[in-house]
Design a protein around this motif. Structure first.
Motif, PDB file in Angstrom:
ATOM      1  N   MET A  47     -19.688 -68.412 -35.832  1.00  0.00           N
ATOM      2  CA  MET A  47     -18.187 -69.704 -36.329  1.00  0.00           C
ATOM      3  C   MET A  47     -18.431 -69.710 -37.334  1.00  0.00           C
ATOM      4  N   SER A  48     -17.059 -70.316 -37.158  1.00  0.00           N
ATOM      5  CA  SER A  48     -16.401 -70.226 -38.867  1.00  0.00           C
ATOM      6  C   SER A  48     -17.035 -72.448 -38.526  1.00  0.00           C
ATOM      7  N   LYS A  49     -16.478 -72.706 -39.522  1.00  0.00           N
ATOM      8  CA  LYS A  49     -17.027 -74.219 -39.277  1.00  0.00           C
ATOM      9  C   LYS A  49     -15.835 -75.139 -39.628  1.00  0.00           C
ATOM     10  N   ILE A  50     -15.859 -76.206 -38.941  1.00  0.00           N
ATOM     11  CA  ILE A  50     -14.517 -76.744 -38.804  1.00  0.00           C
ATOM     12  C   ILE A  50     -14.291 -78.118 -40.185  1.00  0.00           C
ATOM     13  N   ASP A  51     -13.123 -78.057 -40.415  1.00  0.00           N
ATOM     14  CA  ASP A  51     -12.683 -78.714 -41.625  1.00  0.00           C
ATOM     15  C   ASP A  51     -12.501 -80.381 -40.472  1.00  0.00           C
ATOM     16  N   ARG A  52     -12.734 -80.525 -41.594  1.00  0.00           N
ATOM     17  CA  ARG A  52     -11.709 -82.437 -41.142  1.00  0.00           C
ATOM     18  C   ARG A  52     -11.263 -82.688 -41.286  1.00  0.00           C
ATOM     19  N   ARG A  53     -10.950 -83.481 -40.297  1.00  0.00           N
ATOM     20  CA  ARG A  53      -9.344 -83.443 -40.676  1.00  0.00           C
ATOM     21  C   ARG A  53      -8.904 -85.384 -40.813  1.00  0.00           C
ATOM     22  N   GLU A  54      -8.121 -85.701 -41.140  1.00  0.00           N
ATOM     23  CA  GLU A  54      -7.170 -86.339 -42.071  1.00  0.00           C
ATOM     24  C   GLU A  54      -6.545 -87.394 -40.897  1.00  0.00           C
ATOM     25  N   ASP A  55      -6.219 -86.745 -39.700  1.00  0.00           N
ATOM     26  CA  ASP A  55      -5.518 -87.208 -38.924  1.00  0.00           C
ATOM     27  C   ASP A  55      -6.446 -88.024 -37.372  1.00  0.00           C
ATOM     28  N   VAL A  56      -7.843 -88.486 -38.002  1.00  0.00           N
ATOM     29  CA  VAL A  56      -8.498 -88.603 -36.876  1.00  0.00           C
ATOM     30  C   VAL A  56      -9.823 -89.308 -37.112  1.00  0.00           C
ATOM     31  N   SER A  57     -10.418 -90.048 -36.588  1.00  0.00           N
ATOM     32  CA  SER A  57     -11.431 -90.976 -37.225  1.00  0.00           C
ATOM     33  C   SER A  57     -13.093 -90.323 -36.720  1.00  0.00           C
TER      34      SER A  57
ATOM     35  N   LYS B 232      -3.321 -78.585 -34.599  1.00  0.00           N
ATOM     36  CA  LYS B 232      -3.833 -79.178 -35.737  1.00  0.00           C
ATOM     37  C   LYS B 232      -5.189 -78.881 -36.336  1.00  0.00           C
ATOM     38  N   TYR B 233      -5.341 -77.117 -35.788  1.00  0.00           N
ATOM     39  CA  TYR B 233      -6.899 -76.037 -36.104  1.00  0.00           C
ATOM     40  C   TYR B 233      -6.020 -75.248 -36.646  1.00  0.00           C
ATOM     41  N   ALA B 234      -6.379 -74.281 -37.855  1.00  0.00           N
ATOM     42  CA  ALA B 234      -6.139 -72.717 -37.972  1.00  0.00           C
ATOM     43  C   ALA B 234      -6.969 -71.968 -37.011  1.00  0.00           C
ATOM     44  N   ALA B 235      -6.211 -71.060 -36.705  1.00  0.00           N
ATOM     45  CA  ALA B 235      -6.635 -70.030 -35.090  1.00  0.00           C
ATOM     46  C   ALA B 235      -8.486 -70.215 -35.406  1.00  0.00           C
ATOM     47  N   ASP B 236      -8.908 -69.085 -36.231  1.00  0.00           N
ATOM     48  CA  ASP B 236     -10.591 -69.669 -36.098  1.00  0.00           C
ATOM     49  C   ASP B 236     -11.257 -70.961 -36.157  1.00  0.00           C
ATOM     50  N   GLU B 237     -10.935 -71.881 -36.612  1.00  0.00           N
ATOM     51  CA  GLU B 237     -11.388 -73.224 -36.121  1.00  0.00           C
ATOM     52  C   GLU B 237     -11.237 -73.008 -34.237  1.00  0.00           C
ATOM     53  N   VAL B 238      -9.773 -72.968 -33.787  1.00  0.00           N
ATOM     54  CA  VAL B 238      -9.591 -73.384 -32.630  1.00  0.00           C
ATOM     55  C   VAL B 238     -10.291 -72.184 -31.819  1.00  0.00           C
TER      56      VAL B 238
END
Length: 82
Positions: free
Chosen positions: A1-11, A55-61
């Motif tokens: 599974m891929s790593k999910i990056d930190r999103r700036e639009d959520v806390s 809001k996510y990259a395809a691999d993150e979804v």
């Protein structure tokens, strides 16, 4: 599974505050709790909305969906294909 990056639009603190220390399909941002059947169904519904998935990259979804599928299987919940 891929790593999910930190999103700036959520806390991530909001997710912890709202749901507590539970398992999330997106643990980096504390989104999509998958600790109860109700949360699993809701997570599946939300990630399959185009605006949420965008809001996510395809691999993150795919990673998020895989985690939701695994939780559904563990809780013996049937979820419909997107």
């Amino acid at each position: 599974m891929s790593k999910i990056d930190r999103r700036e639009d959520v806390s991530p603190k909001e997710g912890l505050h709202q749901y507590g220390d539970v398992t999330f399909a997106d643990p980096t941002n504390k989104k999509y709790p998958i600790d109860t059947p109700e949360h699993i169904r809701a997570a599946w519904s939300y990630i399959n909305h185009k605006d949420n998935a965008a809001k996510y990259a395809a691999d993150e979804v795919e990673t998020i969906k895989d985690r939701i599928r695994q939780a559904a299987k563990k809780h013996d919940i049937e979820i419909k294909a997107e």
